[in-house]
Design a protein around this motif. Structure first.
Motif, PDB file in Angstrom:
ATOM      1  N   ALA A  37      54.050 -21.858  55.426  1.00  0.00           N
ATOM      2  CA  ALA A  37      54.236 -20.769  56.398  1.00  0.00           C
ATOM      3  C   ALA A  37      54.028 -19.432  55.703  1.00  0.00           C
ATOM      4  O   ALA A  37      54.522 -19.213  54.598  1.00  0.00           O
ATOM      5  CB  ALA A  37      55.627 -20.819  57.008  1.00  0.00           C
ATOM      6  N   THR A  38      53.295 -18.545  56.356  1.00  0.00           N
ATOM      7  CA  THR A  38      53.124 -17.193  55.823  1.00  0.00           C
ATOM      8  C   THR A  38      54.001 -16.201  56.562  1.00  0.00           C
ATOM      9  O   THR A  38      54.274 -15.123  56.042  1.00  0.00           O
ATOM     10  CB  THR A  38      51.655 -16.749  55.907  1.00  0.00           C
ATOM     11  OG1 THR A  38      51.206 -16.844  57.259  1.00  0.00           O
ATOM     12  CG2 THR A  38      50.769 -17.633  55.018  1.00  0.00           C
ATOM     13  N   ALA A  39      54.452 -16.557  57.761  1.00  0.00           N
ATOM     14  CA  ALA A  39      55.348 -15.692  58.534  1.00  0.00           C
ATOM     15  C   ALA A  39      56.066 -16.551  59.574  1.00  0.00           C
ATOM     16  O   ALA A  39      55.512 -17.532  60.079  1.00  0.00           O
ATOM     17  CB  ALA A  39      54.576 -14.574  59.223  1.00  0.00           C
ATOM     18  N   TRP A  40      57.312 -16.157  59.890  1.00  0.00           N
ATOM     19  CA  TRP A  40      58.098 -16.828  60.934  1.00  0.00           C
ATOM     20  C   TRP A  40      59.023 -15.775  61.520  1.00  0.00           C
ATOM     21  O   TRP A  40      59.862 -15.223  60.824  1.00  0.00           O
ATOM     22  CB  TRP A  40      58.900 -17.964  60.343  1.00  0.00           C
ATOM     23  CG  TRP A  40      59.560 -18.900  61.335  1.00  0.00           C
ATOM     24  CD1 TRP A  40      60.163 -18.582  62.524  1.00  0.00           C
ATOM     25  CD2 TRP A  40      59.693 -20.301  61.191  1.00  0.00           C
ATOM     26  NE1 TRP A  40      60.660 -19.692  63.129  1.00  0.00           N
ATOM     27  CE2 TRP A  40      60.379 -20.777  62.324  1.00  0.00           C
ATOM     28  CE3 TRP A  40      59.303 -21.213  60.211  1.00  0.00           C
ATOM     29  CZ2 TRP A  40      60.677 -22.122  62.503  1.00  0.00           C
ATOM     30  CZ3 TRP A  40      59.609 -22.545  60.390  1.00  0.00           C
ATOM     31  CH2 TRP A  40      60.279 -22.995  61.530  1.00  0.00           C
ATOM     32  N   CYS A  55      50.828 -20.171  59.916  1.00  0.00           N
ATOM     33  CA  CYS A  55      50.623 -21.126  58.824  1.00  0.00           C
ATOM     34  C   CYS A  55      49.200 -21.678  58.928  1.00  0.00           C
ATOM     35  O   CYS A  55      48.529 -21.480  59.930  1.00  0.00           O
ATOM     36  CB  CYS A  55      51.641 -22.256  58.896  1.00  0.00           C
ATOM     37  SG  CYS A  55      51.572 -23.224  60.417  1.00  0.00           S
ATOM     38  N   ASP A  56      48.767 -22.381  57.895  1.00  0.00           N
ATOM     39  CA  ASP A  56      47.447 -23.002  57.936  1.00  0.00           C
ATOM     40  C   ASP A  56      47.463 -24.326  58.685  1.00  0.00           C
ATOM     41  O   ASP A  56      46.515 -24.667  59.375  1.00  0.00           O
ATOM     42  CB  ASP A  56      46.918 -23.239  56.514  1.00  0.00           C
ATOM     43  CG  ASP A  56      46.533 -21.944  55.826  1.00  0.00           C
ATOM     44  OD1 ASP A  56      46.139 -20.987  56.526  1.00  0.00           O
ATOM     45  OD2 ASP A  56      46.636 -21.884  54.589  1.00  0.00           O
ATOM     46  N   ASP A  57      48.546 -25.076  58.552  1.00  0.00           N
ATOM     47  CA  ASP A  57      48.616 -26.439  59.088  1.00  0.00           C
ATOM     48  C   ASP A  57      50.049 -26.712  59.547  1.00  0.00           C
ATOM     49  O   ASP A  57      50.910 -27.037  58.726  1.00  0.00           O
ATOM     50  CB  ASP A  57      48.178 -27.421  57.996  1.00  0.00           C
ATOM     51  CG  ASP A  57      48.366 -28.876  58.367  1.00  0.00           C
ATOM     52  OD1 ASP A  57      48.545 -29.200  59.561  1.00  0.00           O
ATOM     53  OD2 ASP A  57      48.337 -29.714  57.447  1.00  0.00           O
ATOM     54  N   TYR A  58      50.303 -26.583  60.840  1.00  0.00           N
ATOM     55  CA  TYR A  58      51.659 -26.732  61.356  1.00  0.00           C
ATOM     56  C   TYR A  58      52.190 -28.157  61.166  1.00  0.00           C
ATOM     57  O   TYR A  58      53.337 -28.343  60.742  1.00  0.00           O
ATOM     58  CB  TYR A  58      51.716 -26.325  62.836  1.00  0.00           C
ATOM     59  CG  TYR A  58      53.096 -26.400  63.417  1.00  0.00           C
ATOM     60  CD1 TYR A  58      54.134 -25.640  62.891  1.00  0.00           C
ATOM     61  CD2 TYR A  58      53.382 -27.221  64.498  1.00  0.00           C
ATOM     62  CE1 TYR A  58      55.416 -25.705  63.415  1.00  0.00           C
ATOM     63  CE2 TYR A  58      54.655 -27.281  65.036  1.00  0.00           C
ATOM     64  CZ  TYR A  58      55.663 -26.530  64.492  1.00  0.00           C
ATOM     65  OH  TYR A  58      56.932 -26.601  65.013  1.00  0.00           O
ATOM     66  N   ALA A  59      51.361 -29.159  61.440  1.00  0.00           N
ATOM     67  CA  ALA A  59      51.805 -30.542  61.255  1.00  0.00           C
ATOM     68  C   ALA A  59      52.169 -30.785  59.792  1.00  0.00           C
ATOM     69  O   ALA A  59      53.181 -31.409  59.491  1.00  0.00           O
ATOM     70  CB  ALA A  59      50.729 -31.518  61.712  1.00  0.00           C
TER      71      ALA A  59
END
Length: 103
Positions: A37-40, A55-59
């Motif tokens: 994650a890069t931000a939440w 994010c790049d890949d949530y799964a």
């Protein structure tokens, strides 16, 4: 990718939920970043919580966090505060809320 989620905090636990998020453990934020994650960001309207995750890949993010001890403990704590922990398709879901419109 950006993923939007919707959860609900218990009406009688709003103060506890907000207090918990004022003191998110550094170990947890480090684990979330390491998982991709890069931000939440979380917004609250009444008992409704809206999350935006970048994010790049949530799964992959979910899979990397699923058994991480700090995340497991956090999820147990949040489970005590939330009415709806996830309403984006249930356990194992790989996408958030569907996009309706974007500018």
């Amino acid at each position: 990718m950006r993923v939007a989620l919707h959860t609900k905090v218990r009406a009688d636990r709003i103060a506890d939920y907000e207090a918990a998020h004022r003191a998110v453990p550094a170990e947890l934020t480090d684990a979330i970043r390491a998982a991709g994650a890069t931000a939440w960001t979380i917004w609250r309207s009444g008992t409704d919580l809206f999350h935006l995750i970048e994010c790049d890949d949530y799964a992959g993010l979910l899979n990397r966090l699923r058994h991480h001890p700090v995340n497991v403990a956090w999820q147990e704590r949040m489970g005590e505060l939330l009415d709806v922990t996830h309403d984006y398709g249930g356990e194992g879901a790989t996408a958030g809320l569907p996009t309706v419109w974007s500018l």
